[in-house]
Enzyme design. Structure first.
Site, short mmCIF file in Angstrom:
data_model
loop_
_atom_site.label_atom_id
_atom_site.label_comp_id
_atom_site.label_asym_id
_atom_site.label_seq_id
_atom_site.Cartn_x
_atom_site.Cartn_y
_atom_site.Cartn_z
N THR A 95 0.85 -1.16 -0.04
CA THR A 95 0.07 -0.04 -0.18
C THR A 95 0.88 1.39 0.00
OG1 THR A 95 -1.79 -1.06 1.37
CG2 THR A 95 -1.89 1.14 1.13
N GLY B 169 -2.40 6.79 -1.93
CA GLY B 169 -3.01 6.93 -3.44
C GLY B 169 -3.19 5.68 -4.07
N ALA B 170 -2.56 4.46 -3.59
CA ALA B 170 -2.59 3.18 -4.03
C ALA B 170 -2.79 2.12 -2.92
CB ALA B 170 -1.59 2.72 -4.93
N ILE C 126 -27.13 -5.54 22.34
CA ILE C 126 -27.75 -6.25 23.44
C ILE C 126 -27.55 -6.08 24.86
CG2 ILE C 126 -27.74 -8.94 24.30
CD1 ILE C 126 -27.64 -9.32 21.02
N GLY D 215 -26.91 -3.35 26.26
CA GLY D 215 -27.44 -2.17 26.75
C GLY D 215 -26.21 -1.15 26.88
N GLU E 294 -6.06 -6.27 3.55
CA GLU E 294 -6.15 -7.38 2.68
C GLU E 294 -7.31 -7.24 1.72
OE1 GLU E 294 -2.47 -8.40 3.91
OE2 GLU E 294 -3.65 -10.06 2.95
N THR F 66 -10.45 -4.29 0.82
CA THR F 66 -11.82 -3.76 1.45
C THR F 66 -12.89 -4.60 1.17
OG1 THR F 66 -12.51 -2.40 -0.11
CG2 THR F 66 -11.16 -1.39 1.47
C1 LIG Z 1 -4.10 -1.58 10.44
C2 LIG Z 1 -3.90 -1.77 9.08
C3 LIG Z 1 -2.93 -2.58 8.79
C4 LIG Z 1 -2.42 -2.85 7.18
N1 LIG Z 1 -1.24 -3.49 7.06
C5 LIG Z 1 -0.98 -3.56 5.74
C6 LIG Z 1 0.20 -4.25 5.27
O1 LIG Z 1 0.90 -5.00 6.05
N2 LIG Z 1 0.70 -4.04 3.84
C7 LIG Z 1 0.17 -3.08 2.83
O2 LIG Z 1 0.65 -3.20 1.89
N3 LIG Z 1 -1.13 -2.68 3.47
C8 LIG Z 1 -1.61 -2.76 4.50
N4 LIG Z 1 -2.75 -2.07 5.07
C9 LIG Z 1 -3.30 -1.12 4.01
C10 LIG Z 1 -4.66 -1.88 3.57
O3 LIG Z 1 -4.34 -2.92 2.54
C11 LIG Z 1 -5.19 -0.68 2.73
O4 LIG Z 1 -5.84 0.42 3.63
C12 LIG Z 1 -6.53 -1.17 2.03
O5 LIG Z 1 -6.17 -2.03 0.91
C13 LIG Z 1 -7.48 -0.19 1.40
O6 LIG Z 1 -6.87 0.99 0.67
P1 LIG Z 1 -6.91 2.45 1.16
O7 LIG Z 1 -6.68 2.75 2.67
O8 LIG Z 1 -6.18 3.20 -0.05
O9 LIG Z 1 -8.42 2.86 0.53
P2 LIG Z 1 -9.14 3.31 -0.85
O10 LIG Z 1 -8.53 2.10 -1.64
O11 LIG Z 1 -8.74 4.45 -1.02
O12 LIG Z 1 -10.56 2.87 -0.50
C14 LIG Z 1 -11.30 3.83 0.14
C15 LIG Z 1 -12.84 3.31 -0.30
O13 LIG Z 1 -13.09 3.08 -1.63
C16 LIG Z 1 -13.65 2.00 -1.83
N5 LIG Z 1 -13.09 1.47 -3.28
C17 LIG Z 1 -12.03 1.61 -3.66
N6 LIG Z 1 -11.74 0.83 -5.04
C18 LIG Z 1 -13.16 0.56 -5.29
C19 LIG Z 1 -13.70 -0.10 -6.32
N7 LIG Z 1 -12.98 -0.63 -7.47
N8 LIG Z 1 -14.99 -0.67 -6.13
C20 LIG Z 1 -15.85 -0.23 -5.06
N9 LIG Z 1 -15.22 0.64 -4.27
C21 LIG Z 1 -13.83 0.87 -4.16
C22 LIG Z 1 -12.95 1.13 -0.74
O14 LIG Z 1 -13.75 0.02 -0.56
C23 LIG Z 1 -13.01 1.94 0.56
O15 LIG Z 1 -14.52 2.09 1.00
C24 LIG Z 1 -3.25 -2.00 6.17
C25 LIG Z 1 -4.07 -1.26 6.56
C26 LIG Z 1 -4.54 -0.93 7.97
C27 LIG Z 1 -5.66 -0.02 8.34
#
Ligand SMILES: Cc1cc2nc3c(=O)[nH]c(=O)nc-3n(C[C@H](O)[C@H](O)[C@H](O)COP(=O)(O)OP(=O)(O)OC[C@H]3O[C@@H](n4cnc5c(N)ncnc54)[C@H](O)[C@@H]3O)c2cc1C
Length: 408
Positions: A143, A146-147, A359, A361, A387, A389
Site C-alpha cells: 500500500t 493513493g494506491a 444487546i 445495553g 487485505e 476492503t
Molecule cells: C491496520 C492496518 C494494517 C495494514 N497492513 C498493511 C500491510 O501490512 N501491508 C500493506 O501493503 N497494506 C496494509 N494496510 C493497507 C490496507 O491494505 C489498505 O488500507 C486497503 O487496501 C485499502 O486501501 P486504502 O486505505 O488506500 O483505501 P482506498 O483504496 O482509497 O478505498 C477507499 C474506499 O473506496 C472503496 N473502493 C476503492 N476502490 C473501489 C472499487 N474498485 N470498487 C468499489 N469500491 C472501491 C473502498 O472499498 C473504500 O471503501 C493496512 C491497513 C490498516 C488499516
C-alpha cells in the site's frame, strides 16, 4: 467434497491455543491495548511453546524448516486450514497480539509464492535462531498513499543499475513495518504498464535509503505496530528481486501480490470470525446471566433471535474460511472463495460486535477495565479494510461469477 472434520493435530492445536487464549491472553488484552504493546517475555514464551506446532501455524511464525522440506505429493497439506483454526482461537483472545507474533508474517506468502529456492532458504533462514537470539519480524509493503485498493496504481519506482536496483517511494500502513528485519516491497518499472510493471523485492532493514517513517495511532489493534516506510535512492541487491528477472517474463511473477491475497484473505477472515465470536459469546453469557429472570418475554425473544442470527452468520463465515483454506492446501485456485470468506467474515463479525454492544445495553458501551466489547468494536472494523476492503472482495467475486461483464 470438502471434509470439515478436524484432524488430530488440528484438534490438539485448537484445544492448546484455546486454553492459553482464555486463561493467559484474554486477561492481558485490555492492558496491551492501553500500552500499545505486547510484552516481549510473553512473545518469547509463546514462540517456544508454539515450536511444537510451528509448521502448522507457519503463516504467523517462522517456518524455515517447512520451506526447505521437499514437498511430498502423497501428503495432503493442512497448513492453511490449520493456520485458520489457530488464527480464530488467538483472535478470540486478542487479535493485535496475533499480528505481533514474531516470524516472517505477511512477508512469508510472497516469498513462498515467487522466491527462488535460494531466496526462500536465505530469507526464511533468518528466522531460524529466534529461540536463542532476538525476536524477528517480516513485513509486506504494497500500500502507498493513493494506491491501496488500486494495487495496479503503485508509484514506488525501481530501476536496474548494474548489480542492484534503485527504489524510490513511500509505503504506508505496513503491519510490523518498523521492526521488520526485511519487508517485501512492491515497486514498478513503469506505472503505465500497470501490474505488468510490478517487481517484488526483499528489502532488508538497515539498507541505506530505507527508513521507517511515522508509526500510526490507530482506532483498533493498538498493540500492533503499523508503520510508514520511506525509500530514497535505496539500493537493493539484484539477488533480492523475488524470483529473479526470469520470473517477470511471465504473468506469474507480477501476480505475486494477488497470489499472496489468495492465502492471506481467508486467514484474515478467520481472525474476524474469532473477534466476532468473542463478542457473540460475551453477549450470550450476559443475556443468560442478566435477562432470563424478571424480563418481559417479547424483549427476550427479540434478543434471542438476534443472537441466533449472529451465531449463524459467524458459523457460515467459518465454513467459507475453511473451504478457501482447504482449497489452498489442495493447491486449487481459490481467488473467488478467498474473497467470499473474507467478505463474509468481516461483515458477520462487525455485525456481531454491534449486536453484542446493543444487546448488553449501556454495559456494552463501557470502556472500563472489564469492558472488552468496546475494544472488539474498535478492533473489528479494520477486518473489512486491510487485505482488500469489503468492496474490493465483492468486485473480485463478481468478476469471477460474471467474467463476460465488463466495467466493474
Ligand atoms: C491496520 C492496518 C494494517 C495494514 N497492513 C498493511 C500491510 O501490512 N501491508 C500493506 O501493503 N497494506 C496494509 N494496510 C493497507 C490496507 O491494505 C489498505 O488500507 C486497503 O487496501 C485499502 O486501501 P486504502 O486505505 O488506500 O483505501 P482506498 O483504496 O482509497 O478505498 C477507499 C474506499 O473506496 C472503496 N473502493 C476503492 N476502490 C473501489 C472499487 N474498485 N470498487 C468499489 N469500491 C472501491 C473502498 O472499498 C473504500 O471503501 C493496512 C491497513 C490498516 C488499516
Amino acid at each position: 467434497m470438502i471434509d470439515f472434520t478436524l484432524s488430530k493435530k488440528q484438534q490438539e492445536l485448537k484445544e492448546g491455543i484455546s486454553g492459553l487464549a482464555k486463561y493467559v491472553i484474554r486477561p492481558m488484552s485490555l492492558e496491551m491495548d492501553r500500552k500499545h504493546e505486547v510484552p516481549e517475555t510473553f512473545l518469547r514464551n509463546f514462540m517456544q511453546m508454539a515450536s511444537g506446532f510451528r509448521g502448522s501455524a507457519g503463516h504467523f511464525g517462522s517456518d524455515a524448516s517447512e520451506e526447505e522440506r521437499p514437498r511430498d505429493p502423497t501428503r495432503v497439506s493442512e497448513t492453511n486450514r490449520t493456520a485458520a483454526i489457530g488464527a480464530e482461537e488467538l483472535a478470540w483472545a486478542d487479535a493485535a497480539l496475533l499480528l505481533c507474533l514474531p516470524g516472517p508474517g505477511l512477508g512469508a506468502p510472497p516469498v513462498r509464492a515467487t522466491g527462488t529456492t535460494e531466496q526462500k532458504k536465505r530469507f526464511f533462514g533468518m528466522f531460524a535462531d529466534m529461540d536463542k537470539g532476538p525476536l524477528k519480524w517480516g513485513a509486506y509493503g504494497l500500500t502507498e498513499p493513493g494506491a491501496g485498493s488500486d494495487v495496479a496504481g503503485i508509484r514506488t519506482s525501481c530501476r536496474k543499475e548494474g548489480d542492484h536496483w534503485v527504489l524510490n517511494g513511500r509505503k504506508c500502513y505496513i503491519t510490523n513495518g518498523g521492526r521488520a528485519i526485511w519487508t517485501v516491497i512492491f515497486a514498478t518499472v513503469d506505472p503505465a504498464q500497470g501490474r505488468a510493471g510490478h517487481r517484488a523485492f526483499v528489502v532488508e532493514k538497515g539498507t541505506p535509503g530505507f527508513e521507517v517513517g511515522k508509526i500510526e495511532e490507530k482506532m483498533g489493534l493498538r498493540a500492533n505496530e503499523t508503520a510508514e516506510l520511506v525509500l530514497e535512492d535505496c539500493k537493493v541487491p539484484a539477488e533480492n528481486l523475488l524470483g529473479g528477472e526470469e520470473a517477470y517474463q511471465t504473468k506469474e511473477g507480477f501476480m505475486t501480490a494477488m497470489k499472496t491475497f489468495d492465502n492471506t484473505r481467508p486467514l484474515v477472515g478467520a481472525m474476524a470470525v474469532g473477534i466476532g465470536r468473542a463478542a457473540y459469546e460475551y453477549a450470550r453469557d450476559f443475556v443468560k446471566a442478566n435477562y432470563l429472570i424478571g424480563r418481559p418475554i417479547p424483549r427476550y425473544a427479540a434478543i434471542a433471535e438476534r443472537l441466533a442470527r449472529a451465531g449463524r452468520r459467524l458459523e457460515a463465515a467459518r465454513m467459507l474460511v475453511w473451504r478457501a483454506t482447504t482449497m489452498a492446501d489442495l493447491g486449487q485456485p481459490n481467488a473467488k472463495e478467498a474473497s467470499m470468506a473474507k467478505a463474509a467474515a468481516g461483515q458477520a463479525a462487525i455485525a456481531a460486535c454491534i449486536d453484542a454492544i446493543e444487546i448488553c445495553g449501556a454495559h456494552g458501551s463501557l470502556a472500563t477495565e472489564h469492558a472488552l466489547l468496546e475494544k472488539w468494536f474498535r478492533d473489528i472494523k479494520v477486518y473489512d479494510i486491510f487485505e482488500g476492503t469489503g468492496n474490493i472482495q465483492r468486485v473480485v467475486i463478481s468478476k469471477r461469477l460474471m467474467p463476460s461483464l465488463k466495467g466493474f
